[in-house]
Motif scaffolding. Structure first.
Motif, mmCIF file in Angstrom:
data_model
loop_
_atom_site.group_PDB
_atom_site.id
_atom_site.type_symbol
_atom_site.label_atom_id
_atom_site.label_comp_id
_atom_site.label_asym_id
_atom_site.label_seq_id
_atom_site.Cartn_x
_atom_site.Cartn_y
_atom_site.Cartn_z
ATOM 1 N N LEU A 250 0.806 -1.106 -0.010
ATOM 2 C CA LEU A 250 0.131 0.053 0.049
ATOM 3 C C LEU A 250 0.739 1.349 0.060
ATOM 4 C CD1 LEU A 250 -2.599 1.462 -0.042
ATOM 5 C CD2 LEU A 250 -2.427 1.188 2.849
ATOM 6 N N ASP A 251 1.873 1.269 0.865
ATOM 7 C CA ASP A 251 2.976 2.362 1.080
ATOM 8 C C ASP A 251 3.656 2.713 -0.412
ATOM 9 O OD1 ASP A 251 4.627 4.144 2.897
ATOM 10 O OD2 ASP A 251 6.044 3.125 1.664
ATOM 11 N N ASN A 252 3.819 1.670 -1.117
ATOM 12 C CA ASN A 252 4.695 1.834 -2.453
ATOM 13 C C ASN A 252 3.595 2.272 -3.457
ATOM 14 O OD1 ASN A 252 6.466 1.238 -4.524
ATOM 15 N ND2 ASN A 252 5.546 -0.405 -4.888
ATOM 16 N N ARG A 253 2.270 1.996 -3.458
ATOM 17 C CA ARG A 253 1.286 2.171 -4.391
ATOM 18 C C ARG A 253 1.195 3.813 -4.045
ATOM 19 N NH1 ARG A 253 -1.804 -3.325 -3.643
ATOM 20 N NH2 ARG A 253 -0.426 -4.498 -4.856
ATOM 21 N N VAL A 254 1.006 4.141 -2.782
ATOM 22 C CA VAL A 254 0.821 5.624 -2.523
ATOM 23 C C VAL A 254 1.950 6.425 -2.984
ATOM 24 C CG1 VAL A 254 0.785 7.379 -0.728
ATOM 25 C CG2 VAL A 254 -0.594 5.225 -0.568
ATOM 26 N N ALA A 255 3.104 5.899 -2.892
ATOM 27 C CA ALA A 255 4.508 6.392 -3.178
ATOM 28 C C ALA A 255 4.301 6.893 -4.811
ATOM 29 C CB ALA A 255 5.477 5.718 -3.267
ATOM 30 N N TYR A 256 3.674 6.182 -5.683
ATOM 31 C CA TYR A 256 3.821 6.313 -7.123
ATOM 32 C C TYR A 256 2.656 7.055 -7.685
ATOM 33 C CZ TYR A 256 8.626 5.196 -7.212
ATOM 34 O OH TYR A 256 9.724 5.474 -6.988
ATOM 35 N N ILE A 257 1.406 6.786 -6.783
ATOM 36 C CA ILE A 257 0.278 7.645 -7.191
ATOM 37 C C ILE A 257 0.779 9.004 -6.947
ATOM 38 C CG2 ILE A 257 -2.038 8.300 -6.498
ATOM 39 C CD1 ILE A 257 -2.332 5.346 -6.124
ATOM 40 N N THR A 258 1.505 9.383 -5.970
ATOM 41 C CA THR A 258 1.753 10.687 -5.426
ATOM 42 C C THR A 258 2.640 11.145 -6.415
ATOM 43 O OG1 THR A 258 1.622 10.315 -3.059
ATOM 44 C CG2 THR A 258 3.052 12.191 -3.787
ATOM 45 N N THR A 259 3.783 10.515 -7.003
ATOM 46 C CA THR A 259 4.597 10.752 -8.030
ATOM 47 C C THR A 259 3.931 11.168 -9.547
ATOM 48 O OG1 THR A 259 6.337 9.296 -7.213
ATOM 49 C CG2 THR A 259 6.527 9.838 -9.475
ATOM 50 N N GLY A 260 3.030 10.113 -9.914
ATOM 51 C CA GLY A 260 2.138 10.408 -10.914
ATOM 52 C C GLY A 260 1.550 11.790 -10.893
ATOM 53 N N ILE A 261 0.847 12.150 -9.486
ATOM 54 C CA ILE A 261 0.315 13.552 -9.714
ATOM 55 C C ILE A 261 1.219 14.479 -9.897
ATOM 56 C CG2 ILE A 261 -1.202 15.107 -7.937
ATOM 57 C CD1 ILE A 261 -2.287 12.395 -6.697
ATOM 58 N N PHE A 262 2.385 14.574 -9.377
ATOM 59 C CA PHE A 262 3.331 15.474 -9.562
ATOM 60 C C PHE A 262 3.708 15.516 -11.110
ATOM 61 C CE2 PHE A 262 5.377 14.606 -5.314
ATOM 62 C CZ PHE A 262 4.594 15.547 -4.599
ATOM 63 N N VAL A 263 3.880 14.370 -11.690
ATOM 64 C CA VAL A 263 4.440 14.454 -13.070
ATOM 65 C C VAL A 263 3.249 14.806 -13.906
ATOM 66 C CG1 VAL A 263 5.096 12.830 -15.082
ATOM 67 C CG2 VAL A 263 6.031 12.709 -12.676
ATOM 68 N N ILE A 264 1.952 14.291 -13.757
ATOM 69 C CA ILE A 264 0.906 14.514 -14.633
ATOM 70 C C ILE A 264 0.528 16.064 -14.422
ATOM 71 C CG2 ILE A 264 -1.577 14.231 -14.982
ATOM 72 C CD1 ILE A 264 -1.103 11.405 -14.316
ATOM 73 N N SER A 265 0.452 16.483 -13.212
ATOM 74 C CA SER A 265 0.407 18.128 -13.095
ATOM 75 C C SER A 265 1.188 18.947 -14.026
ATOM 76 C CB SER A 265 0.580 18.426 -11.748
ATOM 77 O OG SER A 265 -0.625 17.796 -11.002
ATOM 78 N N MET A 266 2.686 18.640 -13.900
ATOM 79 C CA MET A 266 3.603 19.566 -14.693
ATOM 80 C C MET A 266 3.392 19.230 -16.383
ATOM 81 S SD MET A 266 4.975 20.992 -12.339
ATOM 82 C CE MET A 266 6.351 21.879 -13.315
ATOM 83 N N LEU A 267 3.157 18.266 -16.568
ATOM 84 C CA LEU A 267 2.729 17.648 -17.873
ATOM 85 C C LEU A 267 1.751 18.655 -18.546
ATOM 86 C CD1 LEU A 267 3.167 14.864 -19.743
ATOM 87 C CD2 LEU A 267 0.780 15.789 -20.426
ATOM 88 N N PHE A 268 0.457 19.011 -17.594
ATOM 89 C CA PHE A 268 -0.494 19.802 -17.783
ATOM 90 C C PHE A 268 0.129 21.159 -18.027
ATOM 91 C CE2 PHE A 268 -4.295 17.319 -15.757
ATOM 92 C CZ PHE A 268 -4.379 16.456 -16.525
ATOM 93 N N VAL A 269 0.861 21.686 -17.249
ATOM 94 C CA VAL A 269 1.273 22.921 -17.345
ATOM 95 C C VAL A 269 2.238 23.106 -18.410
ATOM 96 C CG1 VAL A 269 3.059 24.644 -16.284
ATOM 97 C CG2 VAL A 269 1.583 23.321 -14.687
#
Length: 474
Positions: A250-269
């Motif tokens: 669970l901890d690991n999945r949270v890590a890369y969901i968080t990473t995904g949000i960072f990356v996708i947000s910057m791709l939107f920008v």
């Protein structure tokens, strides 16, 4: 998310025969719970640096939303790698370096050369990246080099005098800052959700080198050596046996969901602010300073300052994450080397006839090092841990003032490109052998993901080596 080990209904049970060094039975299985989350936040914060954000911004500015699917796949690949590293630590009771050492001495040579050269150059890069937003926020206080030195010294003192618990809490606060800033920017630029959903379809941009650009985005999402450090942070948290397996996943999945949000947000920008306006930014950390100027022109000074605070949080979490995680790995390497020498000197730890010292089986033996030793905090108090901290901080200061030596930068690039193929392929080896208890070995899904990851990273490694100016090296 599917169980990446490929083993159904085994996560909550105690691994047969895995009793660790003390011979005591493992504690009972723990249900996955949000209250335990920690190492995943640390690996997400450390793995996403300023360079990752710039690479994603440039992908968005060049291709719009076309490569959104590649960013998502990048997160899934890294979930598999980090899960495999954590599963090794929990299922065997041994550290990842101990597993590598069981594959032969070549792994130790690779690791030592890698951390010495990589650490020297990375130290300068991390300090410079952390100093840039501070200089932009306070332009008249001092030069960039001195801001960089200050961040390095603050990171050194912080990691030197604090144990994992405090380190995790500070990383969590900084991740919160990163999260708020990146999501705010993504909302502020008003993304086109229809185009964004279309970007989830696996389509390649219609231009030269589109496959390599796509693989580069997949491979660049969230971490290099920090993926290997994840298992050490899992142990430092106090998770040392299979009772923690569900929690770790669970901890690991949270890590890369968080990473995904960072990356996708910057791709939107990148897609909305840069692609639509045909604005190009520089690669590297200076691209984020350019973005700050663009944000100030578009949305005002407050938004630009807010972004620079997020830029600093992104860079500084990577700095202190590496200062802690890689120092922990180096301390483990030194401790195992010392144990091996002591065993050879006394004649202990020699295997019975027909056996090897490869460490096969679930319990540490001979010169092995265990996750329990990492969990005790002994590694963080050891001289190798602090020696590597000093190596990351003081020698790189020379590079800040004198420029980075050409040949060293080439070796740094090659070794950095080679690390992820090394990690992926050695995890496949370890987790399909008798070194891992049978019920925790790779299943079809995990083998597929790790093999795909290995192939992607091998291609990127070959490209990186091919692109180096070797004619000027000699």
């Amino acid at each position: 998310m599917a169980d990446t080990s490929g083993n159904a209904d085994t996560t909550g049970s105690t691994a047969t025969g895995n009793t660790g060094e003390t011979g005591k039975a493992l504690s009972g299985p723990r249900k996955s719970s949000w209250k335990y989350i920690g190492p995943g936040i640390v690996v997400a914060a450390t793995g996403v640096g300023a360079g990752d954000l710039v690479a994603t911004l440039i992908a968005g500015s060049n291709f719009g939303y076309t490569l959104l699917w590649a960013a998502v796949i990048g997160c899934l690949v890294k979930i598999s790698l980090a899960e495999a590293a954590g599963r090794w630590h929990l299922s065997t009771g041994r550290t990842l370096f101990d597993g590598w050492a069981s594959l032969g001495r070549w792994t130790s040579w690779f690791f030592v050369v890698y951390v010495v050269i990589w650490g020297f150059v990375y130290g300068a890069a991390a300090m410079s990246s952390s100093g840039l937003p501070l200089q932009a926020l306070f332009p008249d206080v001092m030069d960039l080099e001195w801001w960089a030195v200050l961040t390095g010294l603050v990171g050194l003192v912080f990691v030197w005098f604090n144990k994992y618990e405090v380190f995790e809490k500070v990383m969590t606060v900084l991740v919160g800052v990163m999260f708020v800033v990146t999501v705010y920017l993504a909302i502020r630029v008003t993304p086109n959700l229809g185009d964004a959903f279309a970007g989830l379809l696996p389509v390649l941009p219609d231009e030269k080198d589109s496959i390599l650009n796509t693989l580069g985005l997949i491979g660049g999402v969230g971490g290099t050596i920090t993926l290997a450090a994840y298992g050490y942070w899992v142990n430092a948290k106090g998770w040392t046996n299979t009772g923690w397996m569900k929690v770790m996943r669970l901890d690991n999945r949270v890590a890369y969901i968080t990473t995904g949000i960072f990356v996708i947000s910057m791709l939107f920008v990148g897609a909305e602010l840069l692609h639509s306006s045909n604005v190009a930014i520089a690669s590297g950390d200076k691209g984020l300073i350019q973005l700050g100027d663009i944000l100030e022109d578009e949305y005002g000074t407050a938004t630009a300052k807010f972004f620079l605070i997020g830029f600093f949080a992104t860079s500084f979490t990577s700095l202190i994450g590496v200062w802690h995680g890689v120092s922990l790995m180096f301390a483990d390497f030194v401790e195992r080397y010392r144990k091996d020498r002591a065993d050879r000197a006394t004649g202990e730890g020699k295997p019975p006839a027909g056996k090897t010292t490869s460490g096969e089986g679930s319990a540490p033996s001979g010169g092995s090092t265990s996750g329990e030793e990492v969990a005790s905090g002994a590694r963080e108090r050891s001289w190798p841990f602090r020696a590597y901290l000093l190596w990351l901080t003081f020698p790189p200061i020379v590079l800040l003032f004198q420029g980075e030596p050409f040949r060293l930068i080439i070796l740094y690039g090659v070794l950095g490109a080679a690390f992820l193929p090394f990690l992926a392929l050695t995890l496949v080896w370890l987790l399909n052998s008798s070194r891992t208890p049978a019920e925790w070995r790779n299943g079809i899904l995990s083998n597929s993901m790790l093999t795909i990851a290995g192939l992607i990273f091998v291609i990127l490694c070959v490209k990186q080596i091919w692109d180096q100016p070797w004619s000027e090296f000699f």
